[in-house]
Design an enzyme around this catalytic site. Structure first.
Site, PDB file in Angstrom:
ATOM      1  N   GLY B  16       0.548  -1.385   0.214  1.00 33.34           N
ATOM      2  CA  GLY B  16      -0.257  -0.055   0.315  1.00 33.34           C
ATOM      3  C   GLY B  16       0.624   1.104  -0.072  1.00 33.34           C
ATOM      4  N   MET B  17       0.175   2.847  -0.112  1.00 34.07           N
ATOM      5  CA  MET B  17       0.670   3.674   0.016  1.00 34.07           C
ATOM      6  C   MET B  17       1.778   4.283   1.447  1.00 34.07           C
ATOM      7  SD  MET B  17       0.329   6.828  -1.634  1.00 34.07           S
ATOM      8  CE  MET B  17      -1.109   7.116  -2.392  1.00 34.07           C
ATOM      9  N   VAL B  18       1.151   3.174   2.278  1.00 35.28           N
ATOM     10  CA  VAL B  18       2.092   3.606   3.396  1.00 35.28           C
ATOM     11  C   VAL B  18       3.189   3.033   3.004  1.00 35.28           C
ATOM     12  CG1 VAL B  18       2.638   3.778   6.157  1.00 35.28           C
ATOM     13  CG2 VAL B  18       0.337   5.308   4.511  1.00 35.28           C
ATOM     14  N   CYS B 158      -3.044  11.116  10.360  1.00 35.18           N
ATOM     15  CA  CYS B 158      -1.888  12.395   9.702  1.00 35.18           C
ATOM     16  C   CYS B 158      -2.325  13.535   9.915  1.00 35.18           C
ATOM     17  CB  CYS B 158      -2.170  11.820   8.009  1.00 35.18           C
ATOM     18  SG  CYS B 158      -3.887  11.727   7.666  1.00 35.18           S
ATOM     19  N   GLY B 188      -3.384  10.667   1.361  1.00 31.93           N
ATOM     20  CA  GLY B 188      -4.209  10.708   2.562  1.00 31.93           C
ATOM     21  C   GLY B 188      -5.510   8.826   2.315  1.00 31.93           C
ATOM     22  N   GLU B 210     -12.445  11.567  10.047  1.00 29.23           N
ATOM     23  CA  GLU B 210     -11.423  11.851  10.574  1.00 29.23           C
ATOM     24  C   GLU B 210     -11.722  12.867  11.348  1.00 29.23           C
ATOM     25  OE1 GLU B 210      -9.183  11.071   8.846  1.00 29.23           O
ATOM     26  OE2 GLU B 210      -6.827  12.575   8.857  1.00 29.23           O
ATOM     27  N   LYS B 213     -10.920  11.389  15.057  1.00 30.36           N
ATOM     28  CA  LYS B 213      -9.825  11.053  15.470  1.00 30.36           C
ATOM     29  C   LYS B 213      -8.828  12.339  15.945  1.00 30.36           C
ATOM     30  CE  LYS B 213      -8.719   7.373  11.625  1.00 30.36           C
ATOM     31  NZ  LYS B 213      -8.527   7.372  10.674  1.00 30.36           N
ATOM     32  N   ARG B 243     -11.032  17.147   1.492  1.00 33.32           N
ATOM     33  CA  ARG B 243     -10.320  16.971   0.837  1.00 33.32           C
ATOM     34  C   ARG B 243     -10.058  17.465  -0.595  1.00 33.32           C
ATOM     35  NH1 ARG B 243      -7.228  12.459   2.318  1.00 33.32           N
ATOM     36  NH2 ARG B 243      -9.421  11.511   2.940  1.00 33.32           N
ATOM     37  N   HIS B 250      -1.003  17.811   3.734  1.00 35.18           N
ATOM     38  CA  HIS B 250      -1.792  18.169   4.936  1.00 35.18           C
ATOM     39  C   HIS B 250      -2.330  19.927   5.181  1.00 35.18           C
ATOM     40  CE1 HIS B 250      -3.706  14.549   3.798  1.00 35.18           C
ATOM     41  NE2 HIS B 250      -4.069  13.768   5.473  1.00 35.18           N
TER      42      HIS B 250
END
Lengths: 362, 362, 362, 362
Positions: B16-18, B158, B188, B210, B213, B243, B250
Site C-alpha cells: 500500500g501507499m504507507v 495524519c 491520505g 477524521e 480522530k 479533501r 495536508h
C-alpha cells in the site's frame, strides 16, 4: 411593469469576469434592459462579442454581443442609462462611481472601494434591506449638487456574501463568534488571475485583503441601521482565506458560538430563513435562500455551484449549507456560495431589484 | 551501533501507499534493517518489485524490491524480525497487531484500531515521549503469556500529527480551544482512493471519521501520563476535514485560544520548540520540528511538502507553520504536514527510533 | 581539470523558469563555474535569492542565491565570464546574443531567434555533434572584428529535442515521414504563463509557432554538415502541438514511416543508441539517452519526468520511449522529454560541455 | 406522433455514467418514453433517485428518479418496453442483449461486445444509415424463433464516433490514411474509473483496447453495405489513445492523406456535411453535424463540450473541428466530441430515432 418601462442599465468593466456575469444575468431581465457597456479605452467602439474573451459556461447573450463599447471616462449622461453596475478594477472605481452618483446614477457596485464608507450600504437583501436607508443619507449629502438623485450601493465581497447569508438567521441566537476557513475558487481572482503553475495540485494559503474584508464587512452588514447610521454587529470573526484549484464556488467551513446549541432549532432557523426579496418575489431572489443539505459529503462546488440545474439552486443565487453539527458549545457547518453569481454580479442585480422595487430608482 | 546489531524489521501491508513509504524511509537506516515484507495472500512468494504498483516520487529501494512477500497470516517468528511496522487495512490490523505483540513483537502501527486503547500510546516523540511508559503497562498485562516483551505503539492520524506538533509548544500558554479546518491531500486516502471524477476541480467536504480522530487523539496525545494512565488534555478541538485536489501534504488552518496573545512569545515558542528526538539526535528527527514561515503565501503543499529539498524540511519530518497572527483574543496560523511521511510512515519510524534508543526493543 | 581552471559562466535571463534551471544544473558543475547573473534592469544589484520567485522543485543553490544581479545591457567584459547561457525573452535575445558573440562570448542559447540562421547550429550532442563545425564558419565571418573567438550555439525547442533524440537512431532505416502530437507541460510556457482558468480540466489545442519549429528544426538538426553548410534532412514532419494540465514533461505520440518495419530492429536501434556525449563521458550526458519502457502505460510525466530519481532518468537528461509497435507499414511510439531540463537548460549545458571538450571554449 | 403513441423504452445499466446520460437525454423526448430501468440485483426495487450516485452536471429528471429499479435478469416482456438502450458492463452485455433481441426487443447498445459481429451495424446516422439494412439480415437469421422482430444496433466507441463523423465528408476525396492521437476525458472511463492519484497533473498514455477499436470500427462504419454484408473501407488508421485530466470531451488530433489538398474544398466539405438525420429532422440531430472553428485555439473541451450552450453545439450532438490546415500532401485538423453524449448515450438515442423513423420499431 410593461416592457417600455424597463430601467435602462449600463455595465462598467464589461469585459472582465464579473462584467460578463452581469451581462449574462441581465439577459431577458423583466425590469432592466442593458443598453450600454463600458470598457477600457483600447476597446472603444468595438462590438462586445468581437473583443471580449468570453469565459462563462453559459453562452453570450446575442443582443449584448452586438453592443459597441464605450470607453471608461464616458459621461454618465451619454450612456442613456439610469442604473449602472460597476465591475471596475478597484483603482479606477472610486473616482468613477462617485462621479456617476453625483451625475444622478444609481450605482450598484461590485467593487470594494466604497464598501466601508459610512454612508454607503453593503447590501445583501435577505440580510439587511433596511440599510437602503443610507441612500437618503447620501442624497442629503449631495443636496445642492446638480443632481441629488444618484447614489452608491455596494454588494459584499464574495466570501462575505455567503458567510453573512448563513449567519443572518443565527443572529436571533445571540451570535458572538465565528471561525471561518475558505476554499476559494479561481474565478474569484479574475482573468488571467492565478497562474496555473501556482495552483495545479496546490493551494495558496493567503488572499490579500480578503480576511480583513470578511471581518469588517460582516460586522457592518449584520449591523443595525439607526439614526442614519450603521452600528456594527458585535460578532467577532476569525477568518482564514485560501485559494484552491476549483473553478466556481467558494466553500467555507464555519464554527459559530451561539447561546443556542439545539441543533434542531438552528437547522430550522436556516431552512426557514426568508427575507424581503422572497416576500417581494424579486426576479433574482431564490425561493429558498439557504439550501440545507443532509448528505455528509455535500455541498460540493462541482455539484452544488452549477448553474442551470435544480430549481433549488436558483441559478446560483441560493447558498448551500451542509454538515450542520453541534460540538461542545459550538455549532459547525459548511457553506458554498457561487462566487461570481451570488457573491458578485448576481448579488448586485438583486440589490438593484430591491432598490427598484422600493422606488429608489425611477 | 555496528551494522551487525541493526534491529531486523518487517513491514505489514507492504504494497500500500504507507507500506511503500515505510520501505522508502527504511532504506539505509542506521539502526534498523528491513528483512521481511508481508502483503495479501495473492502476492505470496512474489518479489516485491514485480507485484507492487510503486506510487512514490522517490525510486524503490533496490534491495527491498528483491524481497519475496510473505502472506498476511504468517507467524511473527517466521519473519525473522524483532520490530514490525504495521500499515494494514483497519479491519485486519486489530487481530494481527495484538497477536504479534503477544508473540513478542514490538509493533509500531500506523493503523487507527488500537490508538484509543487505554494501554496503547499514540506517540509523537517531540510531544509526548513519556507516554512510552504505557509499554510497561502493556507488558504487565501480558505477563504469564509466552512472551511478555511485545507491545504496540501507534502513531497519530495524519492530520492530528501535524496539529499536535504545532499545539505542543502552546500548552505552556494554557491552551483551551482550537478551531481547525483541513485541506487534505489525495495520498491520505490511499490507492486507488479518491476517484478523479470526484475531485478534479472539486473538493469533498467530509472525510469519514477524521474529525472524531482529531478530537480524541489530540486530547490523548497532549495529555499527561501519571499512575500508569493518561489523563487527556482539556483542550477543546473543533475540526472540519476536507479533501482537496493536492497530491501530498495536508494543510490546516487553525485558530487557538490561549492565555497568551503576545505574538512574539508565541512565535518564539514555536520556533524554539525541540523535543527528546532532537536532544537524542534520532536518525529521522528534524533539527527544527516546526519551520516557521514569514512569507504570507506559505506554506504551500507544492513548495513545502516536497522531499529531498532544503534541509529545513528534513525529508518531510518537519511541520511547516505560517501566517501566524493575533486577532482579538485568538492566535491564528496555518500548518502543513507531509501526510505520508511525518503523518504516517515517518512518524512510526521515529517512534521506533525513540523506543530503540530508550532500550525498549532489543 | 583543476578547480582553478573551471570555465567562468554567466546566465542571461536568470530569474525566469529556464534561467532557474540553468542555475540549478550548474551547481557543483565539474567544468563550469557560475560567476554572473543577468536580469532585467529593475532587479539590478539585488541578491538573486531576494528577488527571484523560485519555481523549481529542487532547492535554490546557496552560493548562486547570494550573487548580485547585473542588468541586461551590461557589457560581456564586465561579467567576468567566457561562456554565456542565454534564456532571454525572444525580443531581447537576438541583439544581445549577437553582440556578446562579437565581443568574444561563447553563447549557448535556449532562445529561438538564432536557431534558423545558416551559420548557427541547433545542437543536440547525441544527434548532430558535427554541426559544431558551423562555429568555424561563424568565426570566419567575424574575422577582422575586435574578437573573432565568440560564437552562438543554440539548443532545439523543447518538443523538438525529445523528438529528434528518438528519431536519430531511425535515420539508418531511411526515415521518411513522422506524425507527432504533443501533450506539452505548463512549465514550457514559463511563468506566469498559462492562466489556471484556461487549463484546469482543459487543454489548449494550439501553441503559437511550435509546430513550425518542429518542422524546421527537425530537418536542420537531422541534416548533414558538408562544405560549411547544413543540408536539411528530407524527413517530412506533421506536428500538432497541444498544451495539457501537466507540470513537467512533454509527452509526444509518434508514427514514423521507415523502410524497416521489424520491431526488434527498431527497438534495438533505440535501446543501443549512443552518441559522442556518452563516448566522451560528458558530465551531463545520460548513460542511456533513450530509455525504452515495455510497460504499456509508460512513460508518464509524473513517473518518468521526475528528477532525482532512478539513475536511468539521468536527472532529466534521458528521453523516455514507450509503446513501441508496428502497424501496417508504420512504427508507432510515445516519448517523454523533461522540457525544462533536456528540452531547455540541460540541453544547453550539454552543448557547452561538448564545446568545451572539443576545445572550442578556452 | 401523439403522446399516446410514444415508443416505451427501457435502459439497462441505468445507474452507471452512460445510463445516467440515457436517462437525461430521454427526458421529454418526443418519440420515446422511458418506462423501465434495470440495474444490478442489489438495487432491485429501490427508487432510482435513492440509489444512484448522480454524476451529471444536469439535474436528474424528476419522473425518472421515481422509477423503481428492475434487476438485471428481468425478462424483456416484464419491462413493458419495445426498445431497450443497453449500457451494461461488457461482460454482461453479450448474453443479455442477444436474449433481449431474440425476445423481440429493439436493442440499441453502447457496449462493444456486439459491434464487430457481421450482422450487427455500428450505426452513426450521418455516416452510414444504409447499414441499418443489417437489421433484416439479423431478422432473417432469427426466423422461426419465437419473435423475429428484435435486433441489435450498436453505436461506435466514443473516440471512433467523433473520428468517423469528421472523416465521413472526406471519403469523396479518396481517403487513404489517417493518423490520430486522442486526449480522452475521464468520464470515458466510467465511475469510479481513473484514480485521482494516477491522473492529477499527469496523463496515461494507453487505454486498453481503444486503439484496436478505432482501427476496426472506423473501417466497418465507413464501409459499404452490399449483398447483405459490409465491406470495410480501405482507410488505414494509425491511432494513439491517451487519457488526460479533462472531465468531458475527447479531443483528437488528426492528419489525413487524401487526393484532395485544396483546403477550401476540404473545409467546404466539412462545413456542408449533412446526413439523413438532418434531412429527416430527427429530434436529436444537430443542425450542423460538424461545427468548424476558425479560431486557432479551438475547439477546447471546457468551451466546446459543454451542454446547454450555443445552439450550434446542439446539446453535445455536434462534433467540433478546428485547426484545419494543409501541409505537404496531408490535411491536418483537431476534433472534439462529447464522449458521453454523441460518443455514447446520445449516439444510441439518435440511432433509435433513425430506426423509429424508418419504421423498424413499432
Amino acid at each position: 411593469m410593461s416592457k417600455m418601462s424597463k430601467i435602462p442599465v449600463a455595465v462598467l468593466g464589461a469585459t472582465g469576469m464579473v462584467g460578463q456575469r452581469f451581462i449574462s444575468l441581465l439577459e431577458g431581465h423583466p425590469n432592466m434592459e442593458l443598453v450600454s457597456l463600458v470598457a477600457s479605452e483600447k476597446r472603444e467602439g468595438k462590438r462586445y462579442k468581437e473583443t471580449v474573451n468570453w469565459l462563462l459556461d453559459t453562452p453570450m447573450p446575442e443582443e449584448s454581443g452586438k453592443l459597441r463599447l464605450y470607453k471608461l471616462g464616458t459621461d454618465f449622461k451619454e450612456l442613456g442609462a439610469k442604473l449602472v453596475f460597476s465591475a471596475l478594477p478597484a483603482e479606477e472605481a472610486q473616482k468613477v462611481e462617485d462621479k456617476f452618483a453625483s451625475d444622478g446614477a444609481a450605482v450598484f457596485s461590485n467593487v470594494k472601494v466604497n464598501r466601508m464608507r459610512d454612508d454607503v450600504p453593503i447590501l445583501v437583501p435577505e440580510v439587511n434591506p433596511e440599510h437602503l436607508g443610507l441612500i437618503d443619507v447620501q442624497r442629503k449629502a449631495r443636496k445642492g449638487k446638480k443632481s441629488s438623485d444618484g447614489f452608491i450601493v455596494t454588494n459584499a465581497n464574495c466570501s462575505t456574501t455567503g458567510f453573512v447569508m448563513a449567519l443572518a438567521p443565527l443572529r436571533q441566537f445571540n451570535l458572538r463568534k465565528a471561525y471561518v476557513s475558505t476554499y476559494q475558487a479561481l474565478t474569484g481572482a479574475g482573468y488571467p488571475g492565478v497562474a496555473s503553475l501556482d495552483i495545479l495540485g496546490n493551494l495558496i494559503p493567503y488572499i490579500g485583503d480578503e480576511e480583513d474584508k470578511m471581518v469588517a464587512e460582516t460586522a457592518k452588514i449584520l449591523g443595525t441601521f439607526e439614526n442614519d447610521a450603521i452600528t456594527p454587529h458585535r460578532v467577532k470573526v476569525y477568518p482564514t482565506c485560501v485559494r484552491v484549484p476549483v473553478r466556481d464556488g467558494h466553500t467555507e467551513t464555519v464554527w459559530v458560538e451561539l447561546e443556542q446549541n439545539d441543533m434542531v432549532e438552528v437547522a430550522d432557523a436556516m431552512m426557514n430563513f426568508k427575507g424581503l426579496p422572497q416576500r417581494l418575489h424579486l426576479p433574482s431572489a431564490p425561493d429558498v435562500p439557504l439550501v440545507v443539505h443532509t448528505k455528509k459529503d455535500r455541498p460540493q462546488p462541482l455539484k452544488d455551484a452549477r448553474l442551470g440545474s435544480p430549481p433549488a439552486r436558483a441559478r446560483g443565487m441560493a447558498v448551500s449549507v451542509g454538515r450542520l453539527r453541534a460540538h461542545e458549545n459550538m455549532i459547525g457547518f459548511t457553506l458554498l456560495v457561487h462566487n461570481t453569481v451570488r457573491g458578485a454580479a448576481g448579488g448586485s442585480v438583486l440589490n438593484a431589484e430591491l432598490a427598484i422595487s422600493e422606488g429608489l430608482v425611477r
